[in-house]
Design a protein around this motif. Sequence first.
Motif, mmCIF file in Angstrom:
data_model
loop_
_atom_site.group_PDB
_atom_site.id
_atom_site.type_symbol
_atom_site.label_atom_id
_atom_site.label_comp_id
_atom_site.label_asym_id
_atom_site.label_seq_id
_atom_site.Cartn_x
_atom_site.Cartn_y
_atom_site.Cartn_z
ATOM 1 N N ILE A 163 7.444 -6.075 14.462
ATOM 2 C CA ILE A 163 6.773 -5.012 13.916
ATOM 3 C C ILE A 163 5.647 -4.279 14.658
ATOM 4 O O ILE A 163 5.516 -3.168 15.023
ATOM 5 C CB ILE A 163 6.002 -5.292 12.343
ATOM 6 N N ILE A 209 4.756 -2.641 5.825
ATOM 7 C CA ILE A 209 3.554 -2.869 6.721
ATOM 8 C C ILE A 209 3.873 -1.897 7.857
ATOM 9 O O ILE A 209 4.736 -1.400 7.951
ATOM 10 C CB ILE A 209 4.038 -4.426 7.217
ATOM 11 N N SER A 210 2.623 -1.914 8.644
ATOM 12 C CA SER A 210 2.524 -0.859 9.710
ATOM 13 C C SER A 210 2.290 -1.838 10.815
ATOM 14 O O SER A 210 1.748 -3.110 10.721
ATOM 15 C CB SER A 210 1.477 0.159 9.429
ATOM 16 N N PRO A 211 2.573 -1.263 12.041
ATOM 17 C CA PRO A 211 2.387 -2.063 13.084
ATOM 18 C C PRO A 211 0.899 -2.641 13.623
ATOM 19 O O PRO A 211 0.662 -3.664 13.705
ATOM 20 C CB PRO A 211 2.682 -1.288 14.564
ATOM 21 N N ILE A 212 0.204 -1.838 13.037
ATOM 22 C CA ILE A 212 -1.589 -2.170 13.298
ATOM 23 C C ILE A 212 -1.855 -3.289 12.328
ATOM 24 O O ILE A 212 -2.480 -4.259 12.486
ATOM 25 C CB ILE A 212 -2.280 -0.862 13.329
ATOM 26 N N TYR A 261 0.989 -1.249 0.023
ATOM 27 C CA TYR A 261 -0.015 0.047 -0.066
ATOM 28 C C TYR A 261 0.958 1.240 -0.045
ATOM 29 O O TYR A 261 2.015 1.228 0.579
ATOM 30 C CB TYR A 261 -1.027 0.084 1.078
#
Lengths: 231, 670
Positions: free
Chosen positions: A180, A136-139, A112
Amino acid sequence: MELPATGQTTPLIHVAIVEDDLCFRLALTEAIASAGDIRVAGTAGTRAEGLQLLQGAPADVLLVDLGLPDGSGIDVIKAAVQQWSSCSVMVSTNFGDETHVIRSIEVGASGYLLKDSSPAKIVNEIRNLASGGSPISPIIARQVLARFRQIGGGGASPPVAPEETTQLLSAREKEVLELITKGFTANEIAKLMSLSPFTVRSFVRRIYSKLNVTSKAEAIYEARNQGILDG
Amino acid sequence: MKPGIRGFWTANSVRTSTLRSAVIDRAPRRFLKNLPALAALVFSVTLLVALGAFLSLAGSGIQRSGECLHLTKASWQEVETPGYSAPPASLDSHSLPQAWHATALPLTMHPLATAPAGPANLITWVRLGVDGPQAITASWALYGIRLKTDGPIAIYINGKLMYRAQQRGQQWNSLFTPLWVGLEPGVSDTPVREIVIRLEHSPAYPVAVSSLWLGPADALRGRYQVRQWLQEGLPAMLNAAFLAVGVFALFVWLKRCHEPGYLLFFNLSAIAFAAHLHYYVDLPIAHDWFGWLVLNSLCWLLTAVHFLLRLLHGRPLRWLSRGMIAAPLLIGVASLPLPWALPNSPPMLAAFYAVELLMAMTVGFVGGICTWRSSREGRLVVVAIAISVLLGMSDWALHNNVIGPEGWFLGAYTNGVTFTLLGLLMYRRYVNAIDEVEQVNAGLAQRLRLREVELEESHQRLREIEQRQLLSDERQRLMQDMHDGLGSTLISAIRSVEQGRMRDIEVSQLLKDCMDDLKLAIDSMEPVEADLLLLLATLRFRLEPRMESANVALMWNVQELPALSWLDPSSALNILRIVQECIANVLRHTRATVIRVATSAAADGVQVIIEDNGQGFDVAATLWRAGGRGLHNQQRRAQAVDGRVAWVSGETGTRFTLWLPLQRGNLAVM
């Protein structure tokens, strides 16, 4: 910023864009123009145009906005996975929020792009994706972990067939996701796990494709349950 | 009688009628469905009917009536006698006075009521001539419905004494037992030519003689047996059955003492048994205890029936009840068979029976008035009383020769009537009780369903309220945040742009700050599942581009933290804003090159530590100054989550600490 020279070892990255926001399209093309190794292969402003675009020669990276005027970008992602199987699909989003991103990954997107990213970051993300890595993000990591936990040991989830068990996370993949969620970046994780940063990003890509396959299996199971598919 | 006691015994006519219609609707279907049951029913009924037919037809010998002689012509005369005397062993009818009166049988005598003080006793002679063919090879018999006298009976056949009865006077069951004289071939092998009946009796007694049958014993025995069974056997069976059911009711009452109806049932059956026993015992009628019992039990029966009626209609009727108790007591005392008591003279007995008839009529009449409207069952009882009185009157008529001696003593069947009536009442109670239980069960199930639906609805409502409350809280929280943060920043940006005081780069920076604010607000709504690290990770992810562009290195020295169960979206946003403000301050004011973020767990809480290597600031002064709004905001937000913030600042940098509790007592703070 070192730019690989055109026509040399790294091949050109062809990017197709499906985006109705003219400003962002402009920002994208400008950012891409500044990088010599990326070229815009085609643009579309609607879902219909996007599907039309897929009839042509495949690009390496497809950037899709979900909120198109005549329908959802999800359809374009699904079609791209079918028709441009070698292409990495990237969904562009304002906030990188879980609902948009996870839904796209489940239908086959590999990454994304936050719309407010700087031009340098945009170019980086495209290169990264083209070379087989995924952001990627933590959430999102937490959500993906939760998804696999549900599939792995859930009571309400479909029984996993032998070929599908391989789609569950490996220990290292799980470790990456957990780091992450604790806020470590790809580079830090690479150091912690003695891997290259690229390997970490390719782990993420593998996790995304597992999520995609599992979602498909889940969908088939659901469809069977509801009698949409026979036998 | 307590009002609640009536329950079982009081008719509920409304419900009964609706129930009955339902039962009738269901009945045919049930029968069709249940063929085996139908078969069993048909079989049982057929068996009983066939048995009855066999016994009454095959046994009666009526088809052989042609072989029998029906003797309906006789002559009679009355002879005075000083007292009872033994009949001679043989008799020549010609030795008797030749004052015969020809008559047809049955013969009924009507003694003069105003008889003068005449002889002590009379002998009534009845002579029957027999002519007709008689086969003497088989056993013959003489059969008659009854000979009615209160003295000894003797029968001479062809002048020879062949039969004697009532040697000690009339017996209780004499009038109900038919006459049967067996004539064995060896004993008398000449054809019967003359039958003479000798009946001794007191002058006032209404003597009667039924017609006689002479014929083969086999042909006559059926008539005799049917007569005896209907007059004695069947009433005795009914009597015994009534008593048995009464005992059953007694045992029910022992278990259910609060329902006096059952005891009354037993009481009635016991009294009725006593009152009808005299139809079957062959004791002589005398002024003794048994006679006293016979006389009085009828009285008691009426009292019991009165109380049954009272139970059914529920009215106390105090005076009548007292009368119904007093009358039996009076009659009981007056008729005591003790030497010094009054003798049971006929006028006395007539008076007693008159009182009893009066009682019966009163009970029937008052009961009828009281129950006719209110209780269907009471009406049944009244009808039964009326029938019983009529049956009793038929007895009276027979006793007094108003009806010929070939009639039936129907009084024996009053017990059958009472039994049938009470059986009917019990049957209705029983069926109603079962129906009621079924209805109650169905009602319970229905109520349960309703309650479940209600419960589900109330749950639904509660969920909706909860949902609304949640939405409202969330809206309020976001409004507050937008108002304080994004809104005010945007307004100041608009104003600056309009006044041309800001450069584009500044506007862009301001808008980026707004975007960060917005992203954090959105992140705060993601479920973090009590994970403070995940929250900090999200914050890092969001602020990374800004730190990169500010050329500040971030050292991420976090440690695993215990879960904070109170970490809901609003607390999450408060924490995010505190840390965001802290990092923004470092970037804005301190010229730091490194920011270190660390976490640690303490005994009762967790700490988030943010250190920088900037030039530091005077904490006390900044807090005191009006310009220290950022620090005050941090303090306020920390308090909102029951946490604390602290700054330690020097020339080599600042150390900011956010302390958060593991548990929060009051979660409802915002």
